[in-house]
Write an enzyme that holds these catalytic residues in place. Structure first.
Site, PDB file in Angstrom:
ATOM      1  N   VAL A  10       0.838  -1.209   0.000  1.00  0.00           N
ATOM      2  CA  VAL A  10       0.000   0.000   0.000  1.00  0.00           C
ATOM      3  C   VAL A  10       0.870   1.255   0.000  1.00  0.00           C
ATOM      4  CG1 VAL A  10      -1.772   1.312   1.231  1.00  0.00           C
ATOM      5  CG2 VAL A  10      -1.900  -1.197   1.156  1.00  0.00           C
ATOM      6  N   ASP A  60     -10.011 -10.699  10.234  1.00  0.00           N
ATOM      7  CA  ASP A  60      -9.989  -9.494   9.405  1.00  0.00           C
ATOM      8  C   ASP A  60     -11.407  -8.976   9.170  1.00  0.00           C
ATOM      9  OD1 ASP A  60      -8.503  -7.795   7.157  1.00  0.00           O
ATOM     10  OD2 ASP A  60     -10.277  -8.660   6.233  1.00  0.00           O
ATOM     11  N   LYS A  83     -13.414  -5.404  10.508  1.00  0.00           N
ATOM     12  CA  LYS A  83     -14.154  -4.509   9.612  1.00  0.00           C
ATOM     13  C   LYS A  83     -15.617  -4.393  10.044  1.00  0.00           C
ATOM     14  CE  LYS A  83     -11.038  -5.535   5.767  1.00  0.00           C
ATOM     15  NZ  LYS A  83     -10.755  -6.527   4.706  1.00  0.00           N
ATOM     16  N   LYS A 100      -7.251  -1.588  10.169  1.00  0.00           N
ATOM     17  CA  LYS A 100      -8.521  -2.093  10.708  1.00  0.00           C
ATOM     18  C   LYS A 100      -8.345  -2.784  12.053  1.00  0.00           C
ATOM     19  CE  LYS A 100      -7.232  -4.419   7.416  1.00  0.00           C
ATOM     20  NZ  LYS A 100      -7.092  -4.743   6.020  1.00  0.00           N
ATOM     21  N   VAL A 129      -6.455  20.105  -3.213  1.00  0.00           N
ATOM     22  CA  VAL A 129      -6.250  20.461  -1.801  1.00  0.00           C
ATOM     23  C   VAL A 129      -6.215  21.978  -1.629  1.00  0.00           C
ATOM     24  CG1 VAL A 129      -4.526  20.431   0.067  1.00  0.00           C
ATOM     25  CG2 VAL A 129      -5.084  18.320  -1.165  1.00  0.00           C
TER      26      VAL A 129
END
Lengths: 433, 433
Positions: B16, B202, B206, B106, B35
């Site tokens: 990621v 997992d 969530k 998470k 932004v």
């Protein structure tokens, strides 16, 4: 938690407005907790005080003086009248008088959003409009905010429930357009004058709004190539079925490479999509929007695209946001047009065509037909030929070419002596080619 | 437009993080426009400077001193390390030092979100976490903001791509769990130690995050009833197929009427859903989340649930929001736990069971089996009986009952002398009963 309420004026108390009134009442404790202050409905502007309504509006709130209400110093004005005027004047007045605005008015935004956004900028107030596209489906906020770090390439959606209901009926029952429209009208899915829906005006307005947000470029309704479904025939639907496809009215917004660099293409037209495509399974009056972006890939958003209560849900979501912003004395995300891309005309947009042709069943016809495609530099993906007595039917699916070349090809086919009739012309979308 | 850049520190540069670095570079002009100021990556904390990475990190940005980086006065810290520590300490330090935080973590949010949110409140900074649930799919923002004026009743989702890939393989190929897991591992969809995915940890994290947002109540991972898919057999999948259903690992968050008023139920377990349900067509490693609310009705959000690039898209969306907030010196929507509902234990939650039983093929067996259901006050919706030589197979689908009564019924069935084996027990979801 503030004790000073956020004062809200509502313009319009029809199917959406009455549900806004109901939700404001039923959810008032939750809204107060979520906003951080009580949300108080201080007035409801209507055309006639004595009209029948789906909800009981508290004594003293109804008024026919919409102009006076928006100028009365409220914090938020919710506009659910629809149409261009008086909605535009009222929204502009509301902003001038310091109110933030929540609106569901796709037609106004797509025609003259620039004036509204400029007024919001000048006033330093919010102008939110999630309810203007695809009813309850959160699609504008994800485009504006969730995907703000990504590059959107395409938005492909079923954004008009009426036409989807009609096309779904035609697909499942074999009905013609007129018959399916009458059923939609009988069931309340289509209006007595269905023009805005069936001729694609409603979807084109939504496409303009989606393209503007997706590509940070001002796109107005007249930038959107628009074809409705009134010419879609039972033969088109049957032809799609033979292909393993289904006809849907699609709003398609693309980031494309134009002659002068990146450009936007925005169009609304019926198209055949494969039954395996997720949009093919969107039935009845539901809406769904596909978004393709560089990093996220393919996303889909699905839900009820219209109706008083779903649309009111979207209105209230925006209301909570603008009310919170009022309490913090800040603005949310405003209009973003920095990319300022050109809009490609339909003729220069690349599409694919499905063409069904009745021809004389004799040698050389296929070659002659293929020649017309070649003349326009359109390459053919598949041809299916079926003999039928003296006639034969050719079904040709092209590869991608400019819409100009494709429509010129169809015009040339119609002039051919061997061609008895071009029975179906439909664009093809949603497959990988 | 501000000339002063928003200074960003990145913690972690795996699948990621490396995509975050890439997008920050490739999208830098767009990010600046959206932004309202340049977004500048000022440091990337990694465990080893010389590790292989998918992206080239500019000279001088890499550091092994994560603690020093978060304390260096940056504006935003992006945490994509995962796990509890050192992520928690680093996020807390970042907030203490005045940074806003974007995280995809998470596990940490579901275990100890309260500590993080309290620190964010104290610091007056944002803590955003869209990437923590369902990858690129915008689901947290719609729940927190778009549906803020509505009442969410249920969130039902496929939120773990690994288990969906395995169950999809089992469904399409007839493979057993072990074989399908091995294929998922070979293709990189499952990790060498697949426990967090296949045992539902997992998905449970969530579910806790989704339930917290949907019901404005603090729900932690241990509040979520959790069953994984390692016990799902080829027989279960075949049994589902016979029913016109498919087995999916679902995260289910409900607003229910408990003994002391409204309560939350949150659970993760495999369940049979009809093939006609939109979640049934979610294939391979894709995710999808259904949301049912009072006013909006049924919404669905679909897309890639994991992967470096999709998750990075969600991270960047949050980054744009918190950066904008920094420039305005405001906070976005924080934690909302005002409803403070109780969490119903699994035993008190109502569900439906599908039970397949091998029994002796003799008169009276069906009556005896039905009697066990009746003893627990569970009413039966359908029974299908198939003779097989000396044995017969009974497939019973119950009406809704408490999970306690249903599991007690199954335990009693296992003790019956006429029952040779209970071959499949699976909850049933997603049909209207």
């Amino acid at each position: 938690m503030s004790a000073t309420p956020v004062r809200v004026a509502l313009l319009g108390c029809g199917s959406v407005g009455s549900q806004v009134v109901r939700l404001l009442r039923e959810q008032s404790a939750d809204l107060e907790a979520r906003v951080g202050a009580p949300v108080e409905l201080v007035g409801v502007a209507v055309r006639r005080l004595d009209a029948r309504r789906e909800v009981e509006v508290p004594e003293g709130l109804l008024t026919t003086d919409a102009a006076g209400l928006v100028a009365s110093g409220v914090d938020v004005v919710v506009e659910v009248i629809g149409g261009i005027e008086p909605a535009r004047s009222l929204i502009l007045s509301a902003l001038e008088h310091g109110a933030s605005v929540v609106t569901a008015n796709k037609a106004l935004l797509a025609e003259d959003g620039a004036t509204l956004f400029a007024a919001a900028d000048k006033a330093g107030r919010d102008l939110y409009f999630e309810a203007s596209v695809a009813g309850a489906i959160p699609i504008l906020r994800p485009l504006r905010e969730s995907l703000a770090g990504d590059r959107v390439r395409r938005v492909l959606g079923i954004v008009n429930g009426t036409t989807n209901f009609i096309l779904d009926k035609m697909d499942t029952s074999g009905a013609g357009f007129t018959e399916a429209l009458e059923e939609a009208q009988a069931l309340g899915y289509a209006e007595a004058d269905p023009t805005a829906d069936v001729e694609g005006f409603d979807a084109a307005a939504k496409a303009a709004i989606l393209a503007s947000l997706a590509f940070h470029t001002r796109v107005v309704a007249t930038d959107v190539h628009r074809e409705g479904i009134s010419e879609v025939s039972a033969a088109d639907v049957a032809s799609a079925r033979q292909m393993g496809s289904v006809v849907k009215l699609l709003a398609i917004c693309d980031l494309v490479e134009g002659p002068d660099g990146p450009a936007v293409s925005a169009r609304v037209h019926p198209a055949m999509i494969p039954r395996s495509h997720p949009l093919a399974s969107v039935r009845e009056a539901y809406n769904a929007v596909f978004v393709e972006s560089d990093a996220a890939g393919q996303l889909m958003f699905y839900g009820p695209g219209a109706g008083g209560s779903p649309t009111a849900s979207a209105v209230l979501g925006d209301l909570v946001t603008v009310a919170r912003n009022r309490l913090q004395d800040v603005r949310g995300v405003g209009e973003s047009t920095y990319a300022d891309l050109g809009v490609l005309p339909m003729g220069a947009t690349t599409t694919r065509y499905h063409v069904a042709i009745d021809v004389e069943d004799k040698a050389g016809v296929l070659a002659a037909v293929a020649q017309e495609f070649a003349k326009q530099d359109v390459s053919i993906q598949t041809v299916r030929q079926q003999g039928r007595g003296e006639d034969a039917q050719l079904v040709v699916v092209s590869h991608r070419a400019t819409d100009e070349a494709l429509s010129a090809t169809v015009a040339a086919l119609r002039e051919m002596s061997e061609v008895r009739e071009v029975t179906s012309v439909m664009r093809v979308e949603g497959d990988s080619e």
